[in-house]
Structure formats: C-alpha cells, structure tokens
Design an enzyme around this catalytic site. Structure first.
Site, PDB file in Angstrom:
ATOM      1  N   GLY A 161     -42.264  -3.134  22.810  1.00 53.53           N
ATOM      2  CA  GLY A 161     -42.440  -4.582  22.730  1.00 53.53           C
ATOM      3  C   GLY A 161     -41.609  -5.274  21.667  1.00 53.53           C
ATOM      4  O   GLY A 161     -41.995  -6.342  21.196  1.00 53.53           O
ATOM      5  N   ASN A 176     -38.756  -6.752  22.213  1.00 55.11           N
ATOM      6  CA  ASN A 176     -38.301  -8.018  22.814  1.00 55.11           C
ATOM      7  C   ASN A 176     -39.435  -9.030  22.863  1.00 55.11           C
ATOM      8  O   ASN A 176     -39.215 -10.225  22.647  1.00 55.11           O
ATOM      9  CB  ASN A 176     -37.716  -7.777  24.206  1.00 55.11           C
ATOM     10  CG  ASN A 176     -36.271  -7.317  24.146  1.00 55.11           C
ATOM     11  OD1 ASN A 176     -35.388  -8.098  23.828  1.00 55.11           O
ATOM     12  ND2 ASN A 176     -36.049  -6.031  24.394  1.00 55.11           N
ATOM     13  N   LEU A 222     -42.006  -1.381  32.962  1.00 54.34           N
ATOM     14  CA  LEU A 222     -41.414  -0.279  33.731  1.00 54.34           C
ATOM     15  C   LEU A 222     -41.919  -0.201  35.167  1.00 54.34           C
ATOM     16  O   LEU A 222     -41.728   0.809  35.830  1.00 54.34           O
ATOM     17  CB  LEU A 222     -41.679   1.047  32.999  1.00 54.34           C
ATOM     18  CG  LEU A 222     -40.980   1.145  31.638  1.00 54.34           C
ATOM     19  CD1 LEU A 222     -41.347   2.433  30.920  1.00 54.34           C
ATOM     20  CD2 LEU A 222     -39.460   1.045  31.797  1.00 54.34           C
ATOM     21  N   LEU A 279     -42.372  -1.989  39.178  1.00 53.55           N
ATOM     22  CA  LEU A 279     -41.822  -2.978  40.102  1.00 53.55           C
ATOM     23  C   LEU A 279     -42.874  -4.082  40.273  1.00 53.55           C
ATOM     24  O   LEU A 279     -44.043  -3.789  40.541  1.00 53.55           O
ATOM     25  CB  LEU A 279     -41.559  -2.293  41.440  1.00 53.55           C
ATOM     26  CG  LEU A 279     -40.578  -2.952  42.403  1.00 53.55           C
ATOM     27  CD1 LEU A 279     -39.206  -3.156  41.754  1.00 53.55           C
ATOM     28  CD2 LEU A 279     -40.434  -2.108  43.668  1.00 53.55           C
ATOM     29  N   ASN A 325     -35.801 -10.883  33.728  1.00 58.44           N
ATOM     30  CA  ASN A 325     -35.880  -9.571  33.085  1.00 58.44           C
ATOM     31  C   ASN A 325     -34.682  -9.408  32.163  1.00 58.44           C
ATOM     32  O   ASN A 325     -33.642 -10.035  32.368  1.00 58.44           O
ATOM     33  CB  ASN A 325     -35.843  -8.471  34.160  1.00 58.44           C
ATOM     34  CG  ASN A 325     -35.910  -7.074  33.572  1.00 58.44           C
ATOM     35  OD1 ASN A 325     -36.707  -6.796  32.666  1.00 58.44           O
ATOM     36  ND2 ASN A 325     -35.061  -6.172  34.050  1.00 58.44           N
ATOM     37  N   HIS A 329     -32.187  -6.317  30.842  1.00 63.72           N
ATOM     38  CA  HIS A 329     -31.783  -4.934  31.111  1.00 63.72           C
ATOM     39  C   HIS A 329     -30.730  -4.569  30.062  1.00 63.72           C
ATOM     40  O   HIS A 329     -29.864  -5.392  29.753  1.00 63.72           O
ATOM     41  CB  HIS A 329     -31.203  -4.849  32.531  1.00 63.72           C
ATOM     42  CG  HIS A 329     -30.783  -3.471  32.913  1.00 63.72           C
ATOM     43  ND1 HIS A 329     -31.686  -2.505  33.295  1.00 63.72           N
ATOM     44  CD2 HIS A 329     -29.559  -2.886  32.948  1.00 63.72           C
ATOM     45  CE1 HIS A 329     -31.038  -1.373  33.557  1.00 63.72           C
ATOM     46  NE2 HIS A 329     -29.745  -1.581  33.362  1.00 63.72           N
ATOM     47  N   ASP A 342     -33.442  -4.440  39.259  1.00 70.23           N
ATOM     48  CA  ASP A 342     -32.159  -4.827  38.646  1.00 70.23           C
ATOM     49  C   ASP A 342     -31.150  -5.437  39.615  1.00 70.23           C
ATOM     50  O   ASP A 342     -29.939  -5.292  39.423  1.00 70.23           O
ATOM     51  CB  ASP A 342     -31.514  -3.601  37.950  1.00 70.23           C
ATOM     52  CG  ASP A 342     -32.446  -2.967  36.933  1.00 70.23           C
ATOM     53  OD1 ASP A 342     -33.220  -3.705  36.303  1.00 70.23           O
ATOM     54  OD2 ASP A 342     -32.400  -1.734  36.778  1.00 70.23           O
ATOM     55  N   GLU A 383     -30.065  -7.932  22.285  1.00 68.44           N
ATOM     56  CA  GLU A 383     -31.151  -8.359  23.191  1.00 68.44           C
ATOM     57  C   GLU A 383     -32.084  -9.338  22.490  1.00 68.44           C
ATOM     58  O   GLU A 383     -32.540 -10.322  23.080  1.00 68.44           O
ATOM     59  CB  GLU A 383     -31.977  -7.149  23.649  1.00 68.44           C
ATOM     60  CG  GLU A 383     -31.252  -6.204  24.578  1.00 68.44           C
ATOM     61  CD  GLU A 383     -32.157  -5.083  25.071  1.00 68.44           C
ATOM     62  OE1 GLU A 383     -33.340  -5.333  25.344  1.00 68.44           O
ATOM     63  OE2 GLU A 383     -31.680  -3.942  25.175  1.00 68.44           O
TER      64      GLU A 383
END
Ligand code: GRF
Length: 231
Positions: A13, A15, A91, A93, A108, A110, A151, A180
């Site tokens: 966490g 981000n 992590l 979908l 998102n 990446h 992605d 990021e």
C-alpha cells in the site's frame, strides 16, 4: 465538490499512502479518499487506511463466485457514493459487472511501460525481472484505464525510468516505485478534475493530456549514432 475515490489494494500500500499524503490532509482537495477495499485481511494497505481514519473493508475474492464478489463490490462502492476507483497493487481482476458500471472510472498503476510487460502473472518482481531479461534500457510506470482484461485499457500517463547496468529486479522496482508515488496522485487528480467538470473522459481527449515524457522533435541521424556509440 471533491471526487469520491475508492482505492483497491492487496499488499504493502505505498501507492495508497502516496494518495493519502497528497489528498487526505489537504483542506480543499479535488479528491476525497472515501473507501479502501482489500482482498486480504492482513494487507498493510488496510492498516494504512485505518491509521488515516479512512473506512477500509475486506472483500474476499479467493474461492468465491465472481458474481458474489461483484455484488459485494458494487454495494461497497454505492454505499460510499464512489465516483472513481484507483487500483493500487490490487492483485485481482475486477469483476466485469463492476467495470461495466464504472466504465472509464477505474484506473490502475502498473510498474512498466504498457503495452509491454503486462498481462496475467505480470506483477511485482516478475515485471521488473522480465524488463531486465529483455535488455530494454527503459522502464517506468503506466497509469491506465481498467477494462475486462489485465493491463489492457487505454493509457492515461507514463513516465520513463532508466534501467541501469547491474540492476536487479529489486533495485529497478525501487527506482520505478519512487516515480509511481509522484505519477499516480497526479494522474488521479487529472481524471478526477475531468469527472468534476462533468467531462466524460474519452480516450482521445485523454491522449492529448497524456503526460508521456517524449522528445518534442525527431532525433537526427547524428543523435542516434551518438546514442549507439557509432563514431
Ligand atoms: C506497484 O508497483 C504498482 O505499480 C503495482 O503494484 C505495486 C504496488 O505497490 N500495481 P504498493 O502496494 O503500492 O507498495
């Protein structure tokens, strides 16, 4: 009026923390983090949410039918009156039913330059190892819309980060992660501002605002020969 943001995270966490640091304490923030969702009770992200006084909830995904997960997720998003969802190291979908309801409202980050080095199984150190193994001299984070596949959604913002001699997946991950933490809050703000202006951010409009750092002019032959070390 602030855009109400939900952050989905499975792991450390950092981000999420960058988003909290940027938006949570600010008085007149364009973004209010109204909800944190995790699939793991023991995620550090949940603790970070609690420490900041943000409501966090666990929605388990493993071994549960996807329509249960979708229903629970939509109920949590509706309950907190969410406008925008930011995945930050999530992590799983996101169920297609959630994407359909929040089309172009789920983004998102990446840790590589999509469309390369993405897709199922490309997470964490696997991504950075693949970049190093490919010999690619540049990596960097990508912020993108989320669609029904891993992605694959349209790119919103990218920033190049060099791969240097002797890099390990860990050293490259750390260099990318630092960027990021700057790129994601900025990209969230970009999308949030367009939502609060009532603009439906269609991909073409976004690409004009995309802050991919690319050279303004085409290189000369001399530039390329110099870069390749041809004298
Ligand atoms: C980041 O590298 C992000 O790009 C990827 O997952 C990682 C999450 O890190 N999607 P953290 O949990 O935010 O520290």
């Amino acid at each position: 009026m602030s855009v109400r943001l939900a952050v989905f995270a499975s792991g450390g966490g950092t981000n999420l923390q960058a988003l909290i640091d940027r938006f949570h304490a600010a008085k007149e923030s364009p973004v209010r983090i109204a909800l944190v969702v995790t699939d793991r009770e023991d995620s550090q992200a949940l603790q970070r949410a609690r420490d900041a006084g943000i409501y966090g909830t666990v929605i388990e995904v493993a071994k549960r039918p996807v329509d249960f997960v979708a229903r629970e997720t939509l109920a949590a998003l509706d309950g907190a009156d969410i406008d925008l969802v930011a995945l930050a190291g999530y992590l799983r979908l996101v169920p297609a039913a959630v994407i359909r309801r929040f089309r172009e409202r789920v983004i998102n980050i990446h840790p590589a330059l999509l469309p390369s080095f993405g897709g199922a199984g490309m997470y964490g150190l696997h991504v950075h190892r693949a970049v190093i193994d490919s010999g690619c001299p540049v990596s960097g984070p990508t912020v993108h819309y989320v669609d029904e596949e891993y992605d694959k959604g349209r790119v919103i913002a990218q920033w190049p980060v060099p791969v240097v001699a002797g890099d390990t997946p860990e050293s490259l991950a750390a260099r990318v992660l630092e960027v990021e933490h700057i790129l994601y809050p900025a990209a969230v703000e970009l999308v949030a501002r367009s939502i609060s202006r009532g603009v439906h951010v269609m991909p073409d409009a976004v690409s004009k605002r995309c802050f991919v750092q690319a050279p303004q002019n085409a290189p000369t032959e001399a530039d390329i020969r110099r870069a390749l070390g041809i004298h």
